[in-house]
Design a protein around this motif. Structure first.
Motif, PDB file in Angstrom:
ATOM      1  N   MET A 184       0.837  -1.186   0.000  1.00 23.41           N
ATOM      2  CA  MET A 184       0.000   0.000   0.000  1.00 23.41           C
ATOM      3  C   MET A 184       0.878   1.244   0.000  1.00 23.41           C
ATOM      4  SD  MET A 184      -2.938   1.193   2.678  1.00 23.41           S
ATOM      5  CE  MET A 184      -3.983  -0.203   2.261  1.00 23.41           C
ATOM      6  N   TYR A 185       0.591   2.146  -0.918  1.00 20.05           N
ATOM      7  CA  TYR A 185       1.294   3.410  -0.999  1.00 20.05           C
ATOM      8  C   TYR A 185       0.322   4.526  -0.650  1.00 20.05           C
ATOM      9  CZ  TYR A 185       4.936   0.779  -3.358  1.00 20.05           C
ATOM     10  OH  TYR A 185       5.917  -0.132  -3.661  1.00 20.05           O
ATOM     11  N   GLY A 186       0.627   5.263   0.419  1.00 17.86           N
ATOM     12  CA  GLY A 186      -0.259   6.310   0.895  1.00 17.86           C
ATOM     13  C   GLY A 186      -0.676   6.041   2.320  1.00 17.86           C
ATOM     14  N   GLN A 187      -1.605   6.849   2.828  1.00 20.82           N
ATOM     15  CA  GLN A 187      -2.055   6.732   4.201  1.00 20.82           C
ATOM     16  C   GLN A 187      -3.028   5.563   4.348  1.00 20.82           C
ATOM     17  OE1 GLN A 187      -0.976   8.560   6.786  1.00 20.82           O
ATOM     18  NE2 GLN A 187       0.459   9.528   5.354  1.00 20.82           N
ATOM     19  N   ARG A 188      -2.832   4.735   5.374  1.00 21.90           N
ATOM     20  CA  ARG A 188      -3.720   3.599   5.615  1.00 21.90           C
ATOM     21  C   ARG A 188      -5.085   4.058   6.126  1.00 21.90           C
ATOM     22  NH1 ARG A 188      -2.854  -1.717   5.813  1.00 21.90           N
ATOM     23  NH2 ARG A 188      -0.628  -1.347   5.516  1.00 21.90           N
ATOM     24  N   THR A 189      -5.092   5.186   6.860  1.00 20.93           N
ATOM     25  CA  THR A 189      -6.348   5.726   7.382  1.00 20.93           C
ATOM     26  C   THR A 189      -6.495   7.162   6.908  1.00 20.93           C
ATOM     27  OG1 THR A 189      -6.161   4.378   9.389  1.00 20.93           O
ATOM     28  CG2 THR A 189      -7.670   6.249   9.455  1.00 20.93           C
ATOM     29  N   ILE A 190      -7.690   7.504   6.375  1.00 22.88           N
ATOM     30  CA  ILE A 190      -7.958   8.880   5.971  1.00 22.88           C
ATOM     31  C   ILE A 190      -9.245   9.335   6.640  1.00 22.88           C
ATOM     32  CG2 ILE A 190      -6.723   8.640   3.779  1.00 22.88           C
ATOM     33  CD1 ILE A 190      -9.358   8.350   2.350  1.00 22.88           C
ATOM     34  N   GLU A 191      -9.407  10.658   6.767  1.00 26.07           N
ATOM     35  CA  GLU A 191     -10.527  11.218   7.538  1.00 26.07           C
ATOM     36  C   GLU A 191     -11.326  12.185   6.682  1.00 26.07           C
ATOM     37  OE1 GLU A 191     -11.198  13.956  11.567  1.00 26.07           O
ATOM     38  OE2 GLU A 191      -9.197  13.249  11.001  1.00 26.07           O
ATOM     39  N   CYS A 192     -12.662  12.121   6.850  1.00 25.58           N
ATOM     40  CA  CYS A 192     -13.540  13.050   6.152  1.00 25.58           C
ATOM     41  C   CYS A 192     -13.579  14.370   6.927  1.00 25.58           C
ATOM     42  CB  CYS A 192     -14.950  12.467   6.040  1.00 25.58           C
ATOM     43  SG  CYS A 192     -16.108  13.567   5.188  1.00 25.58           S
ATOM     44  N   LEU A 193     -13.191  15.448   6.281  1.00 26.88           N
ATOM     45  CA  LEU A 193     -13.150  16.750   6.923  1.00 26.88           C
ATOM     46  C   LEU A 193     -14.506  17.448   6.832  1.00 26.88           C
ATOM     47  CD1 LEU A 193      -9.704  17.921   5.479  1.00 26.88           C
ATOM     48  CD2 LEU A 193     -10.145  16.836   7.697  1.00 26.88           C
ATOM     49  N   SER A 194     -14.668  18.509   7.616  1.00 26.99           N
ATOM     50  CA  SER A 194     -15.938  19.262   7.624  1.00 26.99           C
ATOM     51  C   SER A 194     -16.215  19.925   6.283  1.00 26.99           C
ATOM     52  CB  SER A 194     -15.910  20.325   8.727  1.00 26.99           C
ATOM     53  OG  SER A 194     -14.809  21.217   8.532  1.00 26.99           O
ATOM     54  N   SER A 195     -15.153  20.064   5.482  1.00 33.01           N
ATOM     55  CA  SER A 195     -15.320  20.667   4.160  1.00 33.01           C
ATOM     56  C   SER A 195     -15.902  19.689   3.151  1.00 33.01           C
ATOM     57  CB  SER A 195     -13.966  21.180   3.650  1.00 33.01           C
ATOM     58  OG  SER A 195     -13.050  20.095   3.536  1.00 33.01           O
ATOM     59  N   GLY A 196     -16.011  18.422   3.597  1.00 35.15           N
ATOM     60  CA  GLY A 196     -16.526  17.414   2.692  1.00 35.15           C
ATOM     61  C   GLY A 196     -15.447  16.775   1.840  1.00 35.15           C
ATOM     62  N   TRP A 224     -11.573  14.542   1.825  1.00 33.46           N
ATOM     63  CA  TRP A 224     -10.689  13.680   2.600  1.00 33.46           C
ATOM     64  C   TRP A 224      -9.384  14.410   2.894  1.00 33.46           C
ATOM     65  CZ3 TRP A 224     -12.866   9.604   4.647  1.00 33.46           C
ATOM     66  CH2 TRP A 224     -13.946   8.992   4.010  1.00 33.46           C
ATOM     67  N   ASP A 225      -8.827  14.129   4.093  1.00 34.45           N
ATOM     68  CA  ASP A 225      -7.595  14.833   4.474  1.00 34.45           C
ATOM     69  C   ASP A 225      -6.370  14.321   3.699  1.00 34.45           C
ATOM     70  OD1 ASP A 225      -7.498  12.366   5.665  1.00 34.45           O
ATOM     71  OD2 ASP A 225      -6.579  13.069   7.527  1.00 34.45           O
ATOM     72  N   ASN A 226      -6.460  13.165   3.084  1.00 35.81           N
ATOM     73  CA  ASN A 226      -5.380  12.623   2.260  1.00 35.81           C
ATOM     74  C   ASN A 226      -5.974  11.896   1.070  1.00 35.81           C
ATOM     75  OD1 ASN A 226      -2.552  12.969   3.502  1.00 35.81           O
ATOM     76  ND2 ASN A 226      -3.776  12.332   5.273  1.00 35.81           N
ATOM     77  N   PRO A 227      -5.219  11.771  -0.015  1.00 36.91           N
ATOM     78  CA  PRO A 227      -5.731  11.019  -1.167  1.00 36.91           C
ATOM     79  C   PRO A 227      -5.925   9.551  -0.818  1.00 36.91           C
ATOM     80  CG  PRO A 227      -3.818  12.374  -1.751  1.00 36.91           C
ATOM     81  CD  PRO A 227      -3.906  12.374  -0.267  1.00 36.91           C
ATOM     82  N   TYR A 228      -6.752   8.870  -1.618  1.00 35.85           N
ATOM     83  CA  TYR A 228      -6.890   7.425  -1.456  1.00 35.85           C
ATOM     84  C   TYR A 228      -5.529   6.752  -1.672  1.00 35.85           C
ATOM     85  CZ  TYR A 228     -11.981   7.034  -1.237  1.00 35.85           C
ATOM     86  OH  TYR A 228     -13.276   7.071  -0.834  1.00 35.85           O
TER      87      TYR A 228
END
Length: 214
Positions: A1-13, A15-19
């Protein structure tokens, strides 16, 4: 896996990081180790994949490889061992108490080179094991032991306080090297007291002084 294993939905609608993406694990070739020669086999083009091997050696003389000579890229994208290092060169030789080098020092020395020291005036160099007059560069470290034995000095005032004088020398301050024997005498009309004899030797800066009755 390349990238963040966990991402978060921000209030802006958003994601804080790409898939993240899944791809074949590869090993990094980044290395900043000086004097390290990296031999690639087979010749590589593109990402370093599982099973690829690297063999190492050192540039220059006097250098020793510290670590594994050969490492392999593993399925998890990690090398089987850390990249090795090349050691052997020493920086300028260290300062030694009461001594200096006989020649102007260089910024660096190869393993096996040695530096000769000489003691200051009136100091005595110890040359029996484990001491010598050399320090040797061994695998990046200076090895050896150097010791300079201190001289002794006795002033006229110190002799007067103890009622003694030099037996065969004029009334003067003495400055003797380690091992020198000095013969004292009681001043006129005085007798030796205590257990310290009139013949004394300098021992690494220390000389026991006899005493007479005052």
């Amino acid at each position: 896996m390349y990238g963040q294993r966990t991402i978060e939905c921000l209030s802006s609608g958003k994601w804080d990081n790409p898939y993240p993406k899944c791809g074949e694990a590869t090993c990094s070739l980044n290395t900043t180790v000086e004097d390290l020669k990296m031999e690639q086999f087979p010749d590589i083009e593109g990402p370093v994949k599982h099973g690829y091997k690297l063999r190492f050696s050192c540039y220059g003389q006097g250098l020793i490889l510290k670590g594994q000579r050969e490492i392999t890229c593993q399925p998890n994208g990690e090398w089987s061992s850390p990249f090795p290092k090349c050691e052997g060169k020493c920086e300028r030789p260290p300062q030694v108490d009461f001594a200096d080098t006989t020649e102007v020092t260089k910024p660096e020395y190869n393993s096996g080179e040695r530096v000769e020291y000489i003691c200051f005036n009136k100091y005595t160099l110890v040359q029996h094991h484990p001491y010598s007059k050399y320090l040797t560069c061994e695998q990046g470290e200076w090895r050896g032991n150097i010791k300079c034995l201190k001289p002794c000095s006795v002033t006229v005032e110190e002799m007067d306080k103890r009622g003694i004088e030099l037996r065969w020398r004029p009334r003067e301050k003495i400055f003797s090297t380690h091992g020198d024997r000095i013969i004292f005498a009681c001043q006129w009309g005085k007798d030796l007291i205590g257990s310290i004899p009139l013949i004394q030797s300098c021992n690494d800066g220390v000389m026991n002084l006899p005493r007479s009755n005052m």
